[in-house]
Design a protein around this motif. Structure first.
Motif, PDB file in Angstrom:
ATOM      1  N   UNK A  32       0.796  -1.229   0.000  1.00  0.00           N
ATOM      2  CA  UNK A  32       0.000   0.000   0.000  1.00  0.00           C
ATOM      3  C   UNK A  32       0.828   1.278   0.000  1.00  0.00           C
ATOM      4  N   UNK A  33       2.093   1.163   0.380  1.00  0.00           N
ATOM      5  CA  UNK A  33       2.933   2.346   0.496  1.00  0.00           C
ATOM      6  C   UNK A  33       2.782   3.056   1.835  1.00  0.00           C
ATOM      7  N   UNK A  34       1.881   2.581   2.683  1.00  0.00           N
ATOM      8  CA  UNK A  34       1.659   3.206   3.991  1.00  0.00           C
ATOM      9  C   UNK A  34       2.849   2.937   4.905  1.00  0.00           C
ATOM     10  N   UNK A  35       3.177   3.930   5.715  1.00  0.00           N
ATOM     11  CA  UNK A  35       4.192   3.769   6.759  1.00  0.00           C
ATOM     12  C   UNK A  35       3.463   3.439   8.052  1.00  0.00           C
ATOM     13  N   UNK A  36       3.808   2.323   8.675  1.00  0.00           N
ATOM     14  CA  UNK A  36       3.177   1.876   9.906  1.00  0.00           C
ATOM     15  C   UNK A  36       4.096   2.128  11.099  1.00  0.00           C
ATOM     16  N   UNK A  37       3.504   2.454  12.225  1.00  0.00           N
ATOM     17  CA  UNK A  37       4.253   2.622  13.471  1.00  0.00           C
ATOM     18  C   UNK A  37       3.571   1.804  14.557  1.00  0.00           C
ATOM     19  N   UNK A  38       4.242   1.630  15.658  1.00  0.00           N
ATOM     20  CA  UNK A  38       3.667   0.907  16.784  1.00  0.00           C
ATOM     21  C   UNK A  38       2.382   1.581  17.254  1.00  0.00           C
ATOM     22  N   UNK A  39       2.336   2.890  17.190  1.00  0.00           N
ATOM     23  CA  UNK A  39       1.157   3.642  17.636  1.00  0.00           C
ATOM     24  C   UNK A  39      -0.105   3.285  16.848  1.00  0.00           C
ATOM     25  N   UNK A  40       0.046   2.794  15.616  1.00  0.00           N
ATOM     26  CA  UNK A  40      -1.113   2.401  14.815  1.00  0.00           C
ATOM     27  C   UNK A  40      -1.889   1.241  15.441  1.00  0.00           C
ATOM     28  N   UNK A  41      -1.269   0.545  16.377  1.00  0.00           N
ATOM     29  CA  UNK A  41      -1.878  -0.627  16.984  1.00  0.00           C
ATOM     30  C   UNK A  41      -2.226  -0.420  18.459  1.00  0.00           C
ATOM     31  N   UNK A  42      -2.153   0.825  18.888  1.00  0.00           N
ATOM     32  CA  UNK A  42      -2.359   1.176  20.286  1.00  0.00           C
ATOM     33  C   UNK A  42      -3.732   0.733  20.818  1.00  0.00           C
ATOM     34  N   UNK A  43      -4.756   0.756  19.997  1.00  0.00           N
ATOM     35  CA  UNK A  43      -6.105   0.407  20.442  1.00  0.00           C
ATOM     36  C   UNK A  43      -6.304  -1.097  20.626  1.00  0.00           C
ATOM     37  N   UNK A  44      -5.396  -1.905  20.110  1.00  0.00           N
ATOM     38  CA  UNK A  44      -5.532  -3.358  20.213  1.00  0.00           C
ATOM     39  C   UNK A  44      -4.985  -3.857  21.548  1.00  0.00           C
ATOM     40  N   UNK A  45      -5.610  -4.898  22.103  1.00  0.00           N
ATOM     41  CA  UNK A  45      -5.138  -5.428  23.381  1.00  0.00           C
ATOM     42  C   UNK A  45      -3.782  -6.130  23.274  1.00  0.00           C
ATOM     43  N   UNK A  46      -3.447  -6.597  22.066  1.00  0.00           N
ATOM     44  CA  UNK A  46      -2.166  -7.278  21.858  1.00  0.00           C
ATOM     45  C   UNK A  46      -1.783  -7.163  20.387  1.00  0.00           C
ATOM     46  N   UNK A  47      -0.501  -7.322  20.137  1.00  0.00           N
ATOM     47  CA  UNK A  47       0.024  -7.249  18.772  1.00  0.00           C
ATOM     48  C   UNK A  47       0.881  -8.479  18.510  1.00  0.00           C
ATOM     49  N   UNK A  48       0.496  -9.245  17.512  1.00  0.00           N
ATOM     50  CA  UNK A  48       1.288 -10.386  17.062  1.00  0.00           C
ATOM     51  C   UNK A  48       2.263  -9.874  16.022  1.00  0.00           C
ATOM     52  N   UNK A  49       3.553 -10.066  16.263  1.00  0.00           N
ATOM     53  CA  UNK A  49       4.586  -9.655  15.315  1.00  0.00           C
ATOM     54  C   UNK A  49       5.263 -10.919  14.797  1.00  0.00           C
ATOM     55  N   UNK A  50       5.185 -11.111  13.484  1.00  0.00           N
ATOM     56  CA  UNK A  50       5.807 -12.272  12.843  1.00  0.00           C
ATOM     57  C   UNK A  50       6.982 -11.789  12.006  1.00  0.00           C
ATOM     58  N   UNK A  51       8.092 -12.472  12.105  1.00  0.00           N
ATOM     59  CA  UNK A  51       9.238 -12.173  11.259  1.00  0.00           C
ATOM     60  C   UNK A  51       9.285 -13.269  10.204  1.00  0.00           C
ATOM     61  N   UNK A  52       8.893 -12.886   8.986  1.00  0.00           N
ATOM     62  CA  UNK A  52       8.803 -13.838   7.889  1.00  0.00           C
ATOM     63  C   UNK A  52       9.515 -13.255   6.675  1.00  0.00           C
ATOM     64  N   UNK A  53       9.671 -14.078   5.657  1.00  0.00           N
ATOM     65  CA  UNK A  53      10.174 -13.588   4.373  1.00  0.00           C
ATOM     66  C   UNK A  53       9.690 -14.539   3.291  1.00  0.00           C
ATOM     67  N   UNK A  54       9.779 -14.095   2.070  1.00  0.00           N
ATOM     68  CA  UNK A  54       9.252 -14.862   0.946  1.00  0.00           C
ATOM     69  C   UNK A  54       9.964 -16.193   0.744  1.00  0.00           C
ATOM     70  N   UNK A  55      11.273 -16.242   0.966  1.00  0.00           N
ATOM     71  CA  UNK A  55      12.028 -17.444   0.623  1.00  0.00           C
ATOM     72  C   UNK A  55      12.144 -18.456   1.763  1.00  0.00           C
TER      73      UNK A  55
END
Length: 121
Positions: A32-55
């Motif tokens: 999308x071209x959007x820049x995301x920050x941690x603050x974008x998820x402030x309203x959520x009770x938890x944040x799942x962060x996955x470190x993945x890649x295509x290969x």
């Protein structure tokens, strides 16, 4: 007797405790071209962060399941993101344009973010 060390994928994290706050970040979403920050998820009770890649062989066969699982939990209020931080010099197919294709192909309902600072796994 020599003890065999398990692979990285089988090790449990010992560096994060309950109540751990994620570090601030500012990362682009190639789709999308959007820049995301941690603050974008402030309203959520938890944040799942996955470190993945295509290969990644550990991720390749799970992409449909990752999309399905995250969609299920996002509907329940869990925020989710994935971050690819591989070097595109070493792994060109992990670059932003390919990430956008993957996100579209597998219908990721979470932002798939690009961390351009190369790190080694």
């Amino acid at each position: 007797m020599t003890q065999k060390t398990p692979s990285k994928a089988r090790l449990e994290s010992t560096h994060v405790s309950d109540g751990f706050c994620a570090p601030q970040f500012e990362l682009p979403e190639p789709l999308t071209g959007k820049i995301w920050t941690l603050d974008d998820f402030e309203a959520s009770p938890a944040l799942l962060v996955m470190f993945i890649c295509n290969h990644c062989p550990f991720v390749k066969h799970l992409k449909k399941d990752i999309a399905k699982l995250t969609s299920f939990y996002i509907e329940k209020g869990l925020a989710s993101i994935a971050i690819s931080s591989n070097s595109i010099v070493t792994y060109p197919k992990d670059g932003p344009e390919y990430m956008a294709e993957e996100a579209k192909k597998f219908k990721y309902s979470f932002p798939y973010l690009y961390d351009e600072v190369p790190r080694s796994c």
